[in-house]
Design a protein around this motif. Structure first.
Motif, PDB file in Angstrom:
ATOM      1  N   SER A  56       0.841  -1.205   0.000  1.00  0.00           N
ATOM      2  CA  SER A  56       0.000   0.000   0.000  1.00  0.00           C
ATOM      3  C   SER A  56       0.872   1.249   0.000  1.00  0.00           C
ATOM      4  N   HIS A  57       1.912   1.220   0.807  1.00  0.00           N
ATOM      5  CA  HIS A  57       2.825   2.366   0.863  1.00  0.00           C
ATOM      6  C   HIS A  57       3.478   2.611  -0.499  1.00  0.00           C
ATOM      7  N   MET A  58       3.947   1.554  -1.146  1.00  0.00           N
ATOM      8  CA  MET A  58       4.587   1.699  -2.454  1.00  0.00           C
ATOM      9  C   MET A  58       3.613   2.256  -3.482  1.00  0.00           C
ATOM     10  N   LEU A  59       2.383   1.774  -3.470  1.00  0.00           N
ATOM     11  CA  LEU A  59       1.395   2.253  -4.433  1.00  0.00           C
ATOM     12  C   LEU A  59       1.030   3.708  -4.185  1.00  0.00           C
ATOM     13  N   LEU A  60       0.843   4.077  -2.936  1.00  0.00           N
ATOM     14  CA  LEU A  60       0.481   5.466  -2.631  1.00  0.00           C
ATOM     15  C   LEU A  60       1.631   6.423  -2.907  1.00  0.00           C
ATOM     16  N   MET A  61       2.842   6.011  -2.580  1.00  0.00           N
ATOM     17  CA  MET A  61       3.995   6.881  -2.815  1.00  0.00           C
ATOM     18  C   MET A  61       4.242   7.076  -4.303  1.00  0.00           C
ATOM     19  N   SER A  62       3.901   6.084  -5.107  1.00  0.00           N
ATOM     20  CA  SER A  62       4.125   6.224  -6.545  1.00  0.00           C
ATOM     21  C   SER A  62       3.206   7.292  -7.145  1.00  0.00           C
ATOM     22  N   TYR A  63       2.072   7.556  -6.501  1.00  0.00           N
ATOM     23  CA  TYR A  63       1.163   8.591  -6.988  1.00  0.00           C
ATOM     24  C   TYR A  63       1.460   9.955  -6.378  1.00  0.00           C
ATOM     25  N   GLN A  64       1.973   9.975  -5.163  1.00  0.00           N
ATOM     26  CA  GLN A  64       2.245  11.248  -4.510  1.00  0.00           C
ATOM     27  C   GLN A  64       3.458  11.948  -5.108  1.00  0.00           C
ATOM     28  N   ASN A  65       4.439  11.166  -5.549  1.00  0.00           N
ATOM     29  CA  ASN A  65       5.597  11.763  -6.206  1.00  0.00           C
ATOM     30  C   ASN A  65       5.222  12.128  -7.636  1.00  0.00           C
ATOM     31  N   SER A  66       5.980  12.976  -8.243  1.00  0.00           N
ATOM     32  CA  SER A  66       5.664  13.368  -9.616  1.00  0.00           C
ATOM     33  C   SER A  66       5.900  12.216 -10.592  1.00  0.00           C
ATOM     34  N   LYS A  67       6.761  11.276 -10.210  1.00  0.00           N
ATOM     35  CA  LYS A  67       7.064  10.129 -11.058  1.00  0.00           C
ATOM     36  C   LYS A  67       6.164   8.951 -10.671  1.00  0.00           C
ATOM     37  N   VAL A  68       5.420   8.434 -11.619  1.00  0.00           N
ATOM     38  CA  VAL A  68       4.530   7.304 -11.349  1.00  0.00           C
ATOM     39  C   VAL A  68       5.305   6.008 -11.571  1.00  0.00           C
ATOM     40  N   THR A  69       5.280   5.137 -10.564  1.00  0.00           N
ATOM     41  CA  THR A  69       5.953   3.850 -10.654  1.00  0.00           C
ATOM     42  C   THR A  69       5.009   2.859 -11.322  1.00  0.00           C
ATOM     43  N   SER A  70       5.512   2.121 -12.295  1.00  0.00           N
ATOM     44  CA  SER A  70       4.670   1.170 -13.022  1.00  0.00           C
ATOM     45  C   SER A  70       4.378  -0.057 -12.161  1.00  0.00           C
ATOM     46  N   ASP A  71       3.312  -0.753 -12.516  1.00  0.00           N
ATOM     47  CA  ASP A  71       2.955  -1.984 -11.808  1.00  0.00           C
ATOM     48  C   ASP A  71       4.064  -3.023 -11.939  1.00  0.00           C
ATOM     49  N   ILE A  72       4.704  -3.058 -13.089  1.00  0.00           N
ATOM     50  CA  ILE A  72       5.778  -4.035 -13.306  1.00  0.00           C
ATOM     51  C   ILE A  72       6.940  -3.752 -12.356  1.00  0.00           C
ATOM     52  N   GLU A  73       7.272  -2.484 -12.169  1.00  0.00           N
ATOM     53  CA  GLU A  73       8.367  -2.132 -11.271  1.00  0.00           C
ATOM     54  C   GLU A  73       8.016  -2.480  -9.825  1.00  0.00           C
ATOM     55  N   ILE A  74       6.793  -2.201  -9.423  1.00  0.00           N
ATOM     56  CA  ILE A  74       6.360  -2.536  -8.060  1.00  0.00           C
ATOM     57  C   ILE A  74       6.347  -4.050  -7.866  1.00  0.00           C
ATOM     58  N   THR A  75       5.846  -4.776  -8.864  1.00  0.00           N
ATOM     59  CA  THR A  75       5.809  -6.237  -8.793  1.00  0.00           C
ATOM     60  C   THR A  75       7.215  -6.807  -8.691  1.00  0.00           C
ATOM     61  N   THR A  76       8.138  -6.257  -9.445  1.00  0.00           N
ATOM     62  CA  THR A  76       9.532  -6.718  -9.401  1.00  0.00           C
ATOM     63  C   THR A  76      10.149  -6.452  -8.035  1.00  0.00           C
ATOM     64  N   ARG A  77       9.846  -5.303  -7.448  1.00  0.00           N
ATOM     65  CA  ARG A  77      10.384  -4.980  -6.115  1.00  0.00           C
ATOM     66  C   ARG A  77       9.842  -5.944  -5.059  1.00  0.00           C
ATOM     67  N   ILE A  78       8.543  -6.213  -5.106  1.00  0.00           N
ATOM     68  CA  ILE A  78       7.934  -7.145  -4.145  1.00  0.00           C
ATOM     69  C   ILE A  78       8.538  -8.534  -4.322  1.00  0.00           C
ATOM     70  N   ASN A  79       8.698  -8.959  -5.564  1.00  0.00           N
ATOM     71  CA  ASN A  79       9.297 -10.259  -5.860  1.00  0.00           C
ATOM     72  C   ASN A  79      10.708 -10.334  -5.283  1.00  0.00           C
ATOM     73  N   SER A  80      11.487  -9.279  -5.439  1.00  0.00           N
ATOM     74  CA  SER A  80      12.850  -9.230  -4.905  1.00  0.00           C
ATOM     75  C   SER A  80      12.847  -9.290  -3.381  1.00  0.00           C
ATOM     76  N   LEU A  81      11.908  -8.586  -2.753  1.00  0.00           N
ATOM     77  CA  LEU A  81      11.813  -8.617  -1.293  1.00  0.00           C
ATOM     78  C   LEU A  81      11.456 -10.008  -0.780  1.00  0.00           C
ATOM     79  N   LEU A  82      10.562 -10.698  -1.483  1.00  0.00           N
ATOM     80  CA  LEU A  82      10.197 -12.061  -1.081  1.00  0.00           C
ATOM     81  C   LEU A  82      11.405 -12.982  -1.155  1.00  0.00           C
ATOM     82  N   LEU A  83      12.157 -12.872  -2.228  1.00  0.00           N
ATOM     83  CA  LEU A  83      13.340 -13.696  -2.395  1.00  0.00           C
ATOM     84  C   LEU A  83      14.370 -13.392  -1.308  1.00  0.00           C
ATOM     85  N   ALA A  84      14.632 -12.119  -1.076  1.00  0.00           N
ATOM     86  CA  ALA A  84      15.620 -11.728  -0.077  1.00  0.00           C
ATOM     87  C   ALA A  84      15.199 -12.164   1.323  1.00  0.00           C
TER      88      ALA A  84
END
Length: 158
Positions: A56-84
């Motif tokens: 939720s934090h990642m999704l909300l922060m992607s809209y609050q900043n001027s740069k919108v983070t894509s779903d693919i980038e968020i999905t990749t980050r979550i995937n990396s966190l799960l692995l780590a």
């Protein structure tokens, strides 16, 4: 995990090929969770919104900043966190068992505190008050993680 340490040949039936398929399946599952969470956040936009998790934090922060983070980038980050987190938990657990096994006095003291668990019934779990009484065991776990940090490259005092 074996796919990380295999020859990078994407040929059917190889370890690397199985790892790619597993990663794609996991990625699809995470994408679905991201879509559902985005929908929930859109529905709660006007109501009081409580950020209760990383996604939720990642999704909300992607809209609050001027740069919108894509779903693919968020999905990749979550995937990396799960692995780590998988590797760090297994490493931490390994060392929490390793050090008491090497030092018999530490093992005996931890075993003595485990008497608390023996007072419980077969179906009864330990509660937070029981765990708080196991101060020595908790300190052994903390010291094990300090000496052998599960996140490689982290600084620690010896």
């Amino acid at each position: 995990m074996a796919g990380f340490f295999s020859l990078p040949l994407d040929i059917p039936s190889t370890t690397f090929n199985h790892a790619i398929k597993a990663r794609n399946n996991l990625h699809k599952e995470i994408e679905e969770v991201v879509r559902k969470r985005k929908k929930e956040l859109r529905e709660k936009r006007d109501k009081e919104l409580v950020i209760h998790d990383l996604l939720s934090h990642m999704l909300l922060m992607s809209y609050q900043n001027s740069k919108v983070t894509s779903d693919i980038e968020i999905t990749t980050r979550i995937n990396s966190l799960l692995l780590a987190s998988h590797k760090t938990k297994s490493t931490a657990i390994t060392f929490v068992f390793k050090y008491p096994a090497e030092f018999s006095d530490v093992y005996d003291a931890v075993l003595k505190e485990m008497e608390i668990a023996k007072t419980k019934g077969l179906e009864e779990l330990l509660n937070w008050n029981d765990i708080k009484k196991m101060k020595y065991s908790w300190n052994v776990a903390r010291e094990s993680m300090r000496l052998s940090s599960p996140s490689h490259g982290a600084f620690r005092k010896r």
